[in-house]
Motif scaffolding. Structure first.
Motif, PDB file in Angstrom:
ATOM      1  N   GLU A   7       0.826  -1.202   0.000  1.00 44.33           N
ATOM      2  CA  GLU A   7       0.000   0.000   0.000  1.00 44.33           C
ATOM      3  C   GLU A   7       0.862   1.254   0.000  1.00 44.33           C
ATOM      4  O   GLU A   7       0.569   2.237  -0.706  1.00 44.33           O
ATOM      5  CB  GLU A   7      -0.921  -0.005   1.221  1.00 44.33           C
ATOM      6  CG  GLU A   7      -1.788   1.239   1.395  1.00 44.33           C
ATOM      7  CD  GLU A   7      -2.728   1.502   0.221  1.00 44.33           C
ATOM      8  OE1 GLU A   7      -3.229   2.635   0.101  1.00 44.33           O
ATOM      9  OE2 GLU A   7      -2.970   0.560  -0.580  1.00 44.33           O
ATOM     10  N   ILE A   8       1.934   1.239   0.769  1.00 42.85           N
ATOM     11  CA  ILE A   8       2.842   2.389   0.802  1.00 42.85           C
ATOM     12  C   ILE A   8       3.475   2.604  -0.567  1.00 42.85           C
ATOM     13  O   ILE A   8       3.544   3.730  -1.075  1.00 42.85           O
ATOM     14  CB  ILE A   8       3.934   2.175   1.876  1.00 42.85           C
ATOM     15  CG1 ILE A   8       3.304   2.242   3.266  1.00 42.85           C
ATOM     16  CG2 ILE A   8       5.045   3.218   1.741  1.00 42.85           C
ATOM     17  CD1 ILE A   8       4.246   1.831   4.383  1.00 42.85           C
ATOM     18  N   ALA A  14       1.757   6.506  -7.022  1.00 47.24           N
ATOM     19  CA  ALA A  14       0.698   7.417  -7.442  1.00 47.24           C
ATOM     20  C   ALA A  14       1.146   8.871  -7.305  1.00 47.24           C
ATOM     21  O   ALA A  14       0.858   9.712  -8.157  1.00 47.24           O
ATOM     22  CB  ALA A  14      -0.565   7.165  -6.618  1.00 47.24           C
ATOM     23  N   ALA A  15       1.867   9.166  -6.212  1.00 48.37           N
ATOM     24  CA  ALA A  15       2.332  10.536  -5.995  1.00 48.37           C
ATOM     25  C   ALA A  15       3.355  10.943  -7.043  1.00 48.37           C
ATOM     26  O   ALA A  15       3.443  12.110  -7.424  1.00 48.37           O
ATOM     27  CB  ALA A  15       2.938  10.660  -4.596  1.00 48.37           C
ATOM     28  N   GLY A  18       3.421   7.687 -11.699  1.00 47.42           N
ATOM     29  CA  GLY A  18       3.765   6.532 -12.519  1.00 47.42           C
ATOM     30  C   GLY A  18       4.234   5.382 -11.655  1.00 47.42           C
ATOM     31  O   GLY A  18       4.325   5.491 -10.436  1.00 47.42           O
ATOM     32  N   ALA A  19       4.519   4.275 -12.296  1.00 45.54           N
ATOM     33  CA  ALA A  19       4.954   3.091 -11.561  1.00 45.54           C
ATOM     34  C   ALA A  19       6.386   3.261 -11.066  1.00 45.54           C
ATOM     35  O   ALA A  19       7.187   3.986 -11.647  1.00 45.54           O
ATOM     36  CB  ALA A  19       4.860   1.857 -12.450  1.00 45.54           C
ATOM     37  N   LEU A  20       6.697   2.590  -9.952  1.00 45.91           N
ATOM     38  CA  LEU A  20       8.056   2.588  -9.433  1.00 45.91           C
ATOM     39  C   LEU A  20       8.957   1.745 -10.324  1.00 45.91           C
ATOM     40  O   LEU A  20       8.501   0.853 -11.022  1.00 45.91           O
ATOM     41  CB  LEU A  20       8.074   2.021  -8.003  1.00 45.91           C
ATOM     42  CG  LEU A  20       7.350   2.858  -6.930  1.00 45.91           C
ATOM     43  CD1 LEU A  20       7.366   2.094  -5.617  1.00 45.91           C
ATOM     44  CD2 LEU A  20       8.011   4.209  -6.755  1.00 45.91           C
ATOM     45  N   GLU A  21      10.241   2.044 -10.295  1.00 47.04           N
ATOM     46  CA  GLU A  21      11.189   1.229 -11.038  1.00 47.04           C
ATOM     47  C   GLU A  21      11.142  -0.210 -10.523  1.00 47.04           C
ATOM     48  O   GLU A  21      11.062  -0.439  -9.321  1.00 47.04           O
ATOM     49  CB  GLU A  21      12.602   1.785 -10.876  1.00 47.04           C
ATOM     50  CG  GLU A  21      12.821   3.142 -11.508  1.00 47.04           C
ATOM     51  CD  GLU A  21      12.692   3.068 -13.020  1.00 47.04           C
ATOM     52  OE1 GLU A  21      13.066   2.027 -13.597  1.00 47.04           O
ATOM     53  OE2 GLU A  21      12.207   4.044 -13.609  1.00 47.04           O
ATOM     54  N   PRO A  22      11.162  -1.193 -11.407  1.00 51.14           N
ATOM     55  CA  PRO A  22      10.997  -2.581 -10.974  1.00 51.14           C
ATOM     56  C   PRO A  22      12.157  -3.110 -10.136  1.00 51.14           C
ATOM     57  O   PRO A  22      11.996  -4.044  -9.379  1.00 51.14           O
ATOM     58  CB  PRO A  22      10.904  -3.349 -12.299  1.00 51.14           C
ATOM     59  CG  PRO A  22      11.606  -2.469 -13.289  1.00 51.14           C
ATOM     60  CD  PRO A  22      11.321  -1.064 -12.852  1.00 51.14           C
TER      61      PRO A  22
END
Length: 206
Positions: A7-8, A14-15, A18-22
């Protein structure tokens, strides 16, 4: 715990819009390039830079090398090999010695699980010939036997060796215990032994 973590991460993504780096690219070396003798020589050099006393010896000379350290009463883990127990010394098996009893002895004699040439570090995992953590933290002197075959070049190689000991306490030792105060004055023996003697043992008997 896993759900909270996800969730974090979702909120952070979202902030950012975009998606975080994998993943994080890891390009460091995981396999050493040095030959056997070069690896051993590097370990001896690096551990010596930490003000440890480093002595190279052969397997058939190990008992005398231990005697030559010049101490009388040493605590030892119950699983210490018989060939590491010189008759000339008063060896006290650690069967639950108290901190006061350990402190009254001249030092401790143990083996190790693995040693790292690049960092000059010795790793203990509480094995039968290493003993519990207090055994190597309370006495003023630690005499540690390192077999040449236990020396790896890099830290990642050491962690591969430590996989089997993941559930035991792991202690990394890089020279005698030392710290510095705010004026950078070095003080030894604050968090562990003030003196470290490393006996690097060749498997050769000639």
């Amino acid at each position: 715990m896993s759900a909270a973590r996800e969730e974090i991460l979702r909120r952070v993504a979202a902030a950012k819009g975009g998606a975080l780096e994998p993943g994080i690219p890891r390009s460091y070396r995981t396999t050493g390039r040095l030959g056997y003798e070069e690896r051993v020589a590097l370990f001896c050099e690096r551990v010596g830079e930490y003000r440890a006393v480093v002595l190279r010896t052969r397997r058939d000379e190990l008992e005398q090398a231990i005697v030559d350290v010049g101490v009388g009463r040493l605590a030892v883990p119950p699983g210490l090999p018989e060939e590491w127990r010189p008759a000339a010394l008063d060896l006290v098996d650690d069967e639950g010695l108290t901190p006061h009893e350990l402190d009254a002895l001249d030092g401790v004699l143990t083996g190790c699980t693995v040693a790292i040439a690049e960092t000059g570090s010795i790793v203990l995992t509480g094995g039968p010939h290493e003993g519990r953590r207090a055994l190597t933290l309370v006495p003023d002197l630690h005499v540690c036997v390192v077999e040449e075959a236990q020396i790896v070049e890099l830290v990642p190689e050491a962690f591969s060796e430590l996989a089997a000991a993941a559930r035991r306490p792991i202690t990394f030792i890089s020279g005698p215990s030392a710290t510095s105060d705010i004026e950078l004055n070095r003080v030894e023996g604050v968090h562990g032994p003030r003196r470290l003697v490393v006996l690097v043992v060749s498997m050769s008997e000639s």
